[in-house]
Design a protein around this motif. Structure first.
Motif, short mmCIF file in Angstrom:
data_model
loop_
_atom_site.label_atom_id
_atom_site.label_comp_id
_atom_site.label_asym_id
_atom_site.label_seq_id
_atom_site.Cartn_x
_atom_site.Cartn_y
_atom_site.Cartn_z
N UNK A 88 0.84 -1.20 0.00
CA UNK A 88 0.00 0.00 0.00
C UNK A 88 0.88 1.25 0.00
N UNK A 89 0.46 2.23 -0.80
CA UNK A 89 1.10 3.54 -0.85
C UNK A 89 0.06 4.58 -0.46
N UNK A 90 0.44 5.47 0.46
CA UNK A 90 -0.45 6.55 0.89
C UNK A 90 0.34 7.85 0.86
N UNK A 91 -0.28 8.92 0.33
CA UNK A 91 0.35 10.24 0.38
C UNK A 91 -0.73 11.28 0.57
N UNK A 92 -0.33 12.41 1.13
CA UNK A 92 -1.26 13.51 1.35
C UNK A 92 -0.62 14.79 0.86
N UNK A 93 -1.41 15.62 0.22
CA UNK A 93 -0.96 16.96 -0.15
C UNK A 93 -1.96 17.94 0.44
N UNK A 94 -1.44 19.06 0.92
CA UNK A 94 -2.32 20.06 1.52
C UNK A 94 -1.83 21.45 1.14
N UNK A 95 -2.77 22.38 1.11
CA UNK A 95 -2.49 23.74 0.65
C UNK A 95 -1.33 24.37 1.43
N UNK A 96 -1.34 24.22 2.76
CA UNK A 96 -0.32 24.83 3.59
C UNK A 96 0.74 23.83 4.07
N UNK A 97 0.81 22.67 3.42
CA UNK A 97 1.76 21.61 3.80
C UNK A 97 1.64 21.23 5.28
N UNK A 98 0.41 21.24 5.81
CA UNK A 98 0.21 20.91 7.21
C UNK A 98 -0.66 19.68 7.43
N UNK A 99 -1.07 19.01 6.37
CA UNK A 99 -1.84 17.78 6.48
C UNK A 99 -0.93 16.59 6.72
N UNK A 100 -1.29 15.75 7.68
CA UNK A 100 -0.53 14.53 7.99
C UNK A 100 -1.52 13.39 8.20
N UNK A 101 -1.01 12.16 8.20
CA UNK A 101 -1.87 11.00 8.45
C UNK A 101 -1.14 9.97 9.29
N UNK A 102 -1.92 9.12 9.92
CA UNK A 102 -1.43 7.93 10.60
C UNK A 102 -2.16 6.74 10.00
N UNK A 103 -1.51 5.59 9.98
CA UNK A 103 -2.13 4.37 9.47
C UNK A 103 -2.16 3.35 10.60
#
Length: 148
Positions: A88-103
Protein backbone atom coordinates in the motif's frame (compact mmCIF):
# COMPACT_ATOMS: atom_id res chain seq x y z
CA UNK A 1 -22.11 0.19 -0.84
CA UNK A 2 -20.48 -2.17 1.64
CA UNK A 3 -21.66 -1.95 5.22
CA UNK A 4 -18.95 -2.06 7.87
CA UNK A 5 -19.38 -4.41 10.77
CA UNK A 6 -18.59 -2.48 13.96
CA UNK A 7 -16.70 -5.48 15.30
CA UNK A 8 -14.26 -5.04 12.42
CA UNK A 9 -13.39 -1.46 13.32
CA UNK A 10 -13.86 -1.41 17.09
CA UNK A 11 -10.51 -0.68 18.66
CA UNK A 12 -8.82 1.89 20.79
CA UNK A 13 -5.34 3.06 19.93
CA UNK A 14 -3.14 5.97 20.78
CA UNK A 15 -1.90 7.92 17.79
CA UNK A 16 0.10 11.06 17.37
CA UNK A 17 -1.14 13.75 15.01
CA UNK A 18 0.86 16.95 15.07
CA UNK A 19 2.00 17.56 18.61
CA UNK A 20 -1.04 15.95 20.28
CA UNK A 21 -1.56 12.39 21.37
CA UNK A 22 -5.10 11.21 20.66
CA UNK A 23 -7.04 8.19 21.80
CA UNK A 24 -9.40 7.04 19.09
CA UNK A 25 -12.34 4.66 19.34
CA UNK A 26 -14.79 3.72 16.62
CA UNK A 27 -17.72 3.78 19.03
CA UNK A 28 -20.05 6.57 18.02
CA UNK A 29 -23.02 7.32 15.84
CA UNK A 30 -23.78 5.17 12.83
CA UNK A 31 -25.50 5.97 9.57
CA UNK A 32 -28.83 4.41 8.58
CA UNK A 33 -27.04 1.60 6.73
CA UNK A 34 -24.99 0.70 9.81
CA UNK A 35 -21.65 1.98 8.55
CA UNK A 36 -19.60 3.91 11.08
CA UNK A 37 -19.87 7.62 10.42
CA UNK A 38 -18.13 9.22 13.39
CA UNK A 39 -15.31 8.42 15.76
CA UNK A 40 -14.82 9.64 19.27
CA UNK A 41 -11.47 11.34 19.61
CA UNK A 42 -10.29 12.20 23.09
CA UNK A 43 -7.32 14.38 23.94
CA UNK A 44 -6.87 15.07 27.62
CA UNK A 45 -10.26 16.04 29.06
CA UNK A 46 -11.71 17.12 25.70
CA UNK A 47 -13.97 15.07 23.46
CA UNK A 48 -13.89 15.91 19.76
CA UNK A 49 -16.17 14.24 17.21
CA UNK A 50 -14.52 13.47 13.90
CA UNK A 51 -16.17 11.95 10.83
CA UNK A 52 -15.13 8.79 9.04
CA UNK A 53 -15.85 7.01 5.78
CA UNK A 54 -14.92 3.90 3.85
CA UNK A 55 -12.58 4.17 0.84
CA UNK A 56 -13.67 2.15 -2.19
CA UNK A 57 -11.78 1.61 -5.43
CA UNK A 58 -13.72 1.87 -8.68
CA UNK A 59 -14.08 -1.47 -10.51
CA UNK A 60 -10.76 -2.38 -12.14
CA UNK A 61 -8.87 0.35 -10.24
CA UNK A 62 -6.25 -0.09 -7.51
CA UNK A 63 -6.10 3.51 -6.28
CA UNK A 64 -8.35 6.31 -5.10
CA UNK A 65 -8.05 9.95 -4.10
CA UNK A 66 -10.26 11.71 -1.59
CA UNK A 67 -10.29 15.41 -0.79
CA UNK A 68 -11.49 17.13 2.32
CA UNK A 69 -10.66 19.42 5.16
CA UNK A 70 -10.07 19.02 8.88
CA UNK A 71 -10.63 21.89 11.31
CA UNK A 72 -7.94 22.59 13.89
CA UNK A 73 -7.90 20.03 16.68
CA UNK A 74 -9.92 17.34 14.89
CA UNK A 75 -9.21 14.38 12.62
CA UNK A 76 -10.95 12.50 9.82
CA UNK A 77 -10.74 8.70 9.56
CA UNK A 78 -10.86 6.64 6.39
CA UNK A 79 -11.29 2.86 6.42
CA UNK A 80 -9.94 0.53 3.76
CA UNK A 81 -10.22 -3.25 3.49
CA UNK A 82 -7.01 -4.94 2.33
CA UNK A 83 -5.15 -8.24 2.49
CA UNK A 84 -1.90 -9.03 4.23
CA UNK A 85 1.00 -9.14 1.76
CA UNK A 86 -0.40 -6.38 -0.46
CA UNK A 87 1.73 -3.26 -0.93
CA UNK A 88 0.00 0.00 0.00
CA UNK A 89 1.10 3.54 -0.85
CA UNK A 90 -0.45 6.55 0.89
CA UNK A 91 0.35 10.24 0.38
CA UNK A 92 -1.26 13.51 1.35
CA UNK A 93 -0.96 16.96 -0.15
CA UNK A 94 -2.32 20.06 1.52
CA UNK A 95 -2.49 23.74 0.65
CA UNK A 96 -0.32 24.83 3.59
CA UNK A 97 1.76 21.61 3.80
CA UNK A 98 0.21 20.91 7.21
CA UNK A 99 -1.84 17.78 6.48
CA UNK A 100 -0.53 14.53 7.99
CA UNK A 101 -1.87 11.00 8.45
CA UNK A 102 -1.43 7.93 10.60
CA UNK A 103 -2.13 4.37 9.47
CA UNK A 104 -3.51 1.82 11.93
CA UNK A 105 -3.50 -1.88 11.06
CA UNK A 106 -6.42 -4.22 11.88
CA UNK A 107 -4.52 -5.50 14.94
CA UNK A 108 -4.15 -1.94 16.29
CA UNK A 109 -0.48 -1.51 15.45
CA UNK A 110 0.56 1.87 14.04
CA UNK A 111 2.22 1.55 10.62
CA UNK A 112 2.78 5.27 10.09
CA UNK A 113 2.41 8.28 12.32
CA UNK A 114 2.40 11.96 11.42
CA UNK A 115 3.42 11.10 7.85
CA UNK A 116 2.97 12.85 4.52
CA UNK A 117 3.87 9.76 2.48
CA UNK A 118 4.22 6.07 3.27
CA UNK A 119 4.63 2.80 1.41
CA UNK A 120 4.85 -0.70 2.80
CA UNK A 121 3.68 -4.29 2.76
CA UNK A 122 0.51 -4.80 4.79
CA UNK A 123 0.91 -7.24 7.69
CA UNK A 124 -2.70 -8.44 8.13
CA UNK A 125 -6.01 -9.07 6.39
CA UNK A 126 -8.72 -6.70 7.51
CA UNK A 127 -9.78 -3.08 7.81
CA UNK A 128 -7.03 -0.46 7.93
CA UNK A 129 -7.68 3.01 9.34
CA UNK A 130 -6.05 6.13 7.90
CA UNK A 131 -6.43 9.08 10.28
CA UNK A 132 -5.91 12.51 8.71
CA UNK A 133 -5.05 15.50 10.89
CA UNK A 134 -3.10 18.71 10.83
CA UNK A 135 0.19 19.80 12.35
CA UNK A 136 -1.13 23.35 12.79
CA UNK A 137 -4.44 25.07 12.10
CA UNK A 138 -6.97 23.46 9.81
CA UNK A 139 -5.93 21.61 6.68
CA UNK A 140 -7.48 21.27 3.21
CA UNK A 141 -6.05 18.09 1.70
CA UNK A 142 -6.08 15.42 -0.96
CA UNK A 143 -5.32 11.89 0.21
CA UNK A 144 -4.08 9.34 -2.33
CA UNK A 145 -4.21 5.59 -1.56
CA UNK A 146 -3.02 2.76 -3.83
CA UNK A 147 -2.81 -0.98 -3.25
CA UNK A 148 -0.93 -3.50 -5.38
Amino acid sequence: MKTLNLKQIFNAVVISVGTSFLVTSSVGATSSNGAARVNSIGSGNNLIIAQSEQIYFAPGESSASVSGGVPRGTSYSYFLDASGGQYMTVSISSVESNGVFSIIAPDGSVLAGEATSWGGTLPNNGTYQIVVGSTRGGASYTLYVAIQ
